[in-house]
Structure formats: C-alpha cells, structure tokens
Scaffold this motif. Structure first.
Motif, PDB file in Angstrom:
ATOM      1  N   GLU A   1       1.426   3.668   3.301  1.00 28.29           N
ATOM      2  CA  GLU A   1       2.128   3.075   4.202  1.00 28.29           C
ATOM      3  C   GLU A   1       3.152   3.058   4.184  1.00 28.29           C
TER       4      GLU A   1
ATOM      5  N   ARG B   1      -3.236   4.639  -1.553  1.00 24.00           N
ATOM      6  CA  ARG B   1      -3.155   3.117  -0.983  1.00 24.00           C
ATOM      7  C   ARG B   1      -2.637   1.878  -2.444  1.00 24.00           C
TER       8      ARG B   1
ATOM      9  N   HIS C   1       2.562  -3.391   6.822  1.00 25.04           N
ATOM     10  CA  HIS C   1       1.535  -2.876   6.291  1.00 25.04           C
ATOM     11  C   HIS C   1       2.026  -1.818   7.152  1.00 25.04           C
ATOM     12  N   GLU C   2       0.430  -0.843   7.405  1.00 24.14           N
ATOM     13  CA  GLU C   2       0.369   0.471   8.580  1.00 24.14           C
ATOM     14  C   GLU C   2      -1.481  -0.161   8.789  1.00 24.14           C
TER      15      GLU C   2
ATOM     16  N   HIS D   1       1.067  -0.782  -0.222  1.00 23.09           N
ATOM     17  CA  HIS D   1       0.177   0.408   0.193  1.00 23.09           C
ATOM     18  C   HIS D   1       1.125   1.733   0.388  1.00 23.09           C
TER      19      HIS D   1
HETATM   20 ZN   LIG Z   1      -1.672  -1.958   4.454  1.00 23.74          ZN
END
Ligand SMILES: [Zn+2]
Length: 712
Positions: free
Chosen positions: A235, A282, A321-322, A232
């Motif tokens: 992120e 994203r 990810h975040e 993403h």
């Molecule tokens: Zn993510």
C-alpha cells in the motif's frame, strides 16, 4: 457529546488562505473563459459558475449546482498553450451527493494527471440518466511538482516523480533522497529508530524550524505530530506523499511552512515495513501483518515504532493505508474506537475527521468519509493491535487513512495505473498537509484532550473492555459515504466491570523466554513493557503493574487472561482497602487504596508498595525507601514527602495542600511522573535519578517550584 468547533475550522482555513498554502487552492490559475458564479445558463440545466483552482497534484473543480441534478460528470481535455485540444476529452470524475457534507457548493478534486500539464475542464449535470448540457469550458495549467528545479534541495525528486509514477521509490532511493534532504536542510534530522527483520533501517524524519530539537524529550516538549507513512508493504501511496511533503517542509520558505515548523515538530516514519515494501507484501518478511502487532510488539518493526512513541510522545497521528473497496470515498478515515480509549481522545479524533477533514474536503473536492463508507461492515473494529487503537490507548489523537486503491465509478479514468497512483498519492499529500493545519489550529484542544485523558486513565475508574468499539453515528445528511463501520459493541465476555488495582506477574511471566517473535524468538514481557513505557515495581512476591497510569486502557489487554490477544495471564490484584479508616495508616508489603478515606497520616515503610486512587488522606503522606508509590486522583490535606524510592514514583491529578517533596529517588531508567497535580504549597524535587517528568501535563502549583521540578 461531540463538540463541533466551527470557529476553529474557519480559523484554520483563514490561516491556510492568508499564509498561501500550496495545498489549499484559493485562487484559480486558469481564468474562467466564461460563466462566473450567478451567470444565467445559456441552455436549460447547463452548469454555470465553473471555477478550476490549481493545487499540489490536483485541481479543484467547482460549480453552481443545477436544481434536480442526480450527479455530475467532470470532463478533462489536454490542450496546448493556445488552448487547442491535443487529445480526446475524457470523463475523469463523477460527483455524487454523498461526496461532501454540503451540496450547495459542489467541488471535485481532479487528480491523476501528470502535474504541470495544461487542460480544459467542463462539467455537466445528469438528471437520472439524462445528460444535460456541458458548462462553458475553463482552461488552466496544473502545478508543477513542488520545488524550483534550479534550487538545491528544492530540486530533489523521488523515483516515483521522475518516472511519472511508473515506479515506486525503492528503499535504496528512499535512503538517498532523505540523506540529501538531511544534508541540505537544517530543519531535518533523519533518525534510525530501529531495523526490520531483514536489517533494513527504519528511518524517521524529525522536522522543525529553524532546526528540530536535539533530543526526543525536547521534541516531546513541542507537542509533535506523527505520520506513519507505510506499514502494509503493498500500500505504497501514502509513503510517496510523505517523501514529497518532506521536501516541502525541508525547503519551503512560504509563511505557512515556517509557521507550522516554528510551532511544533513533524515526525514522519517513512517505511516501518521496508522488507514488505521491497517485496510488495502486506506483512513483514515473516508474514506478520504489522498493523496487528502494535500492542503485542512481537516484531522488531512495531517495537521500534512503540519505543519511538514512548520517547517522542506525539500528541496527534495519522496512519497511512490503501483500501480495496472501489465504491467507497477517496479518503476513508477512522478514529480510535476501542472502548478503553479515553472519551476525550475519541471525541477529539472524531472532530479532527468530521470537523476538519470533512469541512476542508468539501472545499477542496476530496471525499473524506468514515472508513467503511460503503459495504465496509467488517472493517475498522476494535483490535488494540491496530495502530489507530494503540495510539488512542496511548492518549494520542489520531486517525486511520485509507486511499481508495481503484478508481471505481467515480473516477473512471484510472484504468491507467499512473493516473491511479497519482490520484492516490496526491490525496494523501492533501490529507497530511491538512493534518498539519489541523494540528496548528487546534493544539490547545488536542493538549487539553490528552491531559484529561491521561488523568482519566491514571484514575483507574470505570469498567474495562477487552474488545469492543464506540459507535460512530453517521454524520448528518448529506453524509460523506453511505455507511460507516458497524457498531462493534463489546460482547459480555469482553467486559470487566470491576477493574483490578494492578496485575501481578511471576518471574517466569515477566522475564521468561518468549517464542512469539521472528524465528521463534521474542522479546521478554519485561522488555515489551519497557518499550510501552509502563511502570512496574518488583515486590517480594512478583512484579506489580498498577493500572493507575496513563496507559491503563492498554495494560489489561496484554496482562489479563480475559484479553483477546494477551501476552500473559497475570494475576488480578484487587484493592486492599476501601471505605473509611480512622487513625494513622502504615503500609508494608503491597497495599492498594481505592476510594478510601484515611483520617490520619499514611506512612509507607521501606520496601513497601502503595497504590492509591480516588482516596482522601488527611495527611501527611510520607514514604522513605519505598519500592513504589502511586497516587492518582486523590486528595491529601497535608504534605507529601517521597524519598529513597527504588522502583517507581507516580503522582497524577492529585490535590495536595501541603508542600510536596520528591527527593533522592533512584528509579533506574524510569523517571518519576509528576503530572496534572494541584499543589497549594511548594513543589521541590532534588537528587532524583532520573529527573522527574510531567509528560507535557503541567502541574498547578501555588508555591515555588524548585530543583528538578522547576519547570514541571
Ligand atoms: Zn493497510
């Protein structure tokens, strides 16, 4: 039945301690100026035993618990070399009991500061809202970013590091940084695994000692592990951690690093979504969320990643990810839960999280927890389009990693975005470093889980689930986090109790043009099946994709009309023969034996396709000039001879008493699979093109192994 492995965890931490890891703090740099563990408090309810240990980008603050404490506040003050304050004291952390699995030894990973600066720390308990006295202070100098500024290679720094987290590393600077690592370190090879929609290179670092193996197959033989650093584009925290980690792995001369790299190969795909990263979005440039595309591979980015998985065969993975929930833990994690993932892979993945990350997190102060730790009931579900689940369906032990994107109540000093970015990235660096240690200490268990999972899948037993997750019971209290993801059990319409033997695709379904890719152009199903690495055989009436293969759990999700997100509605082909058959059996056309018993020899005629699972054959089995031969989870009380096959050959987890001969099979790009079999006699392979493989699931052979099967 989850198996916990306390001895392995102890081993891992011993390894980390004795080999001097740079990420696991074991010795405090800052000498405690007062108050060692066990010292009596000067005031009632005062925290004692404060110890601060320095590690890579964070400091572990540990103390002796105060009876009756509700939570603790961690205070940090910048100081000069004489320990005189140079700025205000700030509460940087709040420790809560749901932070770690043991409350007897509270720890807090303080991060967000600029590495290398000197600080004083104090901790106080709160009982209800009543603040208790602060501990005596401890001072210490935090660790400089890894790498001697005077040593070439070690002195490389990312854009994120040189700007003190004001800027993320751009694509141009990523390529320059990794090219320098590649140039200066024999341990690193940068491989372009594909291109993004906008033609940005997707690079993977292949890292081994003294040098990475030369080919994907040779890398696969080392049971590599893989980190997907950034899918993403908005992120970016994990990607910066990968870049720092790459430098340490490339140039570190400490015993731990050398030991890790001698025993496996590290694969890091830095930016699968370079277009999204450059635009801070994203999705990719078409707006597609790539983490909803790993099964479907409509996009070039995910197709590149899946092709890499087919060729390099990592046994374990992390996907970075975040996460936007400010009340969750530092590091939400989650195993592959889709119910078609083999239980062995689910169990080992959960053990990696709960048996390793929770345990080590409690030592170092990082708050690992189940994804959805708090208020996360809509996340972490069963879409097979998510890499976590795709990897599980490919028999890879793995976890999602989410870096909590905002500081929230437990990290109140993250209104400063650089502080926030540093905490996120160094928490990812901790996780990936721990992942390396976990892999090093648990490789036999990981390989066992993978081998058993592949054998289970190839046996084509049990129901199929199109969507639905395994439940994840809360870890016993004090559990890290308040809650996990919701149960997400399969709805009845997502279950198929009676699994077919194979799917049959028409010419149009298999080779027809697709419109589901960028600009309305998609790869054909044939090309996508090849990227996943499944075996297909062309019969007289269509293309057969048998389920008796290692990715059995994934195949129906893409080829069955009941799938939630399928490619095509293939025709279910059910077994043609079950039960007992007396006398010789001759196969022509397509035949599928399931849980059958054949009291006699089986002959596969030229051009025929045989799929047999759970079947006992008194033997011999002979196939000359067949189109396809699949034999799994079966017993042959006699010799097996397969020659001249033109489509596909697969022998997985069979017990065969006679000699096995696999010769002169010309199966195009798809090597014969010979894995996990027990052979009482000799195993010989000759003049097959390509040479047979066992995908790192060894056969047990009593007799001699010869020719192309000498090392299978
Ligand atoms: Zn993510």
């Amino acid at each position: 039945m989850r198996i916990r492995k306390p001895t392995v965890v102890v081993l891992a931490s011993l390894l980390a301690a004795t080999l001097g890891t740079v990420t696991a703090p074991s010795v405090a740099l800052g000498q405690p100026t007062s108050a060692v563990p066990g010292t009596t408090a000067a005031e009632p309810n005062q925290v004692t035993g404060l110890i601060v240990s320095q590690a890579d980008g964070y400091a572990t603050v540990a103390w002796t618990p105060v009876p009756g404490a509700t939570d603790y506040q961690i205070e940090r003050t910048p100081v000069d070399a004489s320990d005189v304050a140079t700025g205000p004291a700030v509460v940087v952390g709040v420790w809560r009991p749901n932070r770690q699995i043991n409350n007897e030894s509270p720890t807090f990973a303080d991060a967000g500061f600029d590495p290398g600066l000197r600080f004083q720390w104090r901790v106080r308990a709160r009982i209800g809202t009543a603040e208790q006295p602060y501990s005596a202070p401890v001072t210490g100098t935090t660790q400089q970013p890894w790498g001697d500024p005077a040593v070439p290679g070690e002195n490389l720094r990312t854009q994120w590091e040189t700007t003190k987290a004001a800027q993320y590393t751009s694509d141009v600077n990523e390529y320059a940084y990794t090219a320098e690592i590649d140039r200066l370190s024999d341990r690193v090879r940068v491989v372009e695994i594909g291109r993004t929609v906008l033609n940005r290179p997707i690079n993977m670092l292949v890292i081994g000692y003294p040098a990475p193996p030369a080919t994907p197959a040779a890398v696969a033989a080392t049971s590599p592990l893989a980190v997907n650093c950034n899918v993403h584009g908005n992120e970016p925290g994990d990607r910066e951690a990968c870049l720092v980690l790459a430098r340490k792995l490339a140039f570190g001369t400490d015993a731990r690093t050398i030991d890790l790299l001698k025993n496996t190969t590290v694969l890091m795909v830095l930016t699968i979504n370079g277009d999204g990263r450059a635009a801070n979005t994203r999705g990719n440039s078409t707006g597609q969320d790539l983490n909803r595309d790993y099964s479907l591979i409509r996009q070039p980015e995910t197709a590149a990643y899946v092709g890499m998985l087919r060729d390099y065969r990592p046994v374990a993975g992390y996907d970075g990810h975040e996460y936007g929930n400010s009340t969750a833990g530092d590091l939400p994690m989650l195993p592959p839960r889709h119910q078609n993932v083999a239980k062995q892979i689910f169990d080992e993945s959960l053990d990696m999280i709960e048996g390793h990350m929770y345990v080590e997190g409690a030592k170092d102060g990082w708050w690992a927890c189940p994804y959805g730790c708090q208020g996360g009931s809509g996340v972490g579900l069963s879409e097979e389009t998510i890499l976590r689940n795709t990897l599980g369906l490919k028999n890879t032990v793995n976890s999602l990693l989410e870096l909590r994107s905002s500081g929230g109540q437990t990290r109140p000093d993250e209104g400063n975005s650089a502080n926030n970015r540093r905490r996120k990235t160094y928490s990812a660096l901790w996780t990936f470093s721990q992942f390396l240690d976990y892999h090093r200490a648990n490789l036999p268990a990981i390989k066992k889980a993978r081998g058993e999972a592949i054998e289970f899948q190839a046996s084509n037993t049990g129901r199929l689930v199109f969507r639905g997750s395994r439940p994840i019971p809360l870890h016993p209290a004090p559990h890290p986090g308040e809650a996990g993801p919701r149960d997400d059990l399969p709805e009845p319409e997502m279950i198929l109790d009676d699994a077919p033997c194979a799917y049959k695709l028409t010419e149009e379904q298999y080779n027809g043009a697709r419109t589901d890719g960028p600009n309305g152009v998609g790869a054909t199903v044939a090309q996508r099946i090849a990227a996943h690495g499944w075996k297909v055989v062309k019969g007289t009436d269509g293309y057969y994709v048998p389920l008796a293969q290692p990715e059995r759990g994934l195949i129906p999700l893409l080829l069955d009309a009941q799938g939630a997100e399928e490619w095509v509605d293939g025709t279910r082909v059910y077994p043609t023969r079950t039960g007992r058959h007396n006398g010789p059996l001759t196969i022509s056309g397509f035949a599928c034996l399931s849980d059958a018993t054949v009291n006699g020899p089986v002959t596969v005629r030229p051009g025929a396709i045989l799929v047999a699972t759970g079947t006992t054959i008194s033997g011999p089995v002979s196939a000359a000039g067949a189109t396809g031969v699949f034999l799994a989870d079966s017993t042959v009380r006699g010799p097996v001879s397969i020659s001249g096959t033109t489509g596909a050959v697969s022998l997985v987890d069979n017990t065969i008493s006679g000699p096995v001969s696999v010769a002169v099979n010309n199966t195009g790009n798809d090597p014969a699979l010979i894995a996990g079999n027990s052979v009482s006699g000799p195993l010989s392979c000759a003049v097959n093109s390509p040479a047979p493989v066992n995908i790192e699931v060894a056969n047990s052979v009593n007799g001699p192994r010869s020719g192309q099967c000498a090392s299978l």
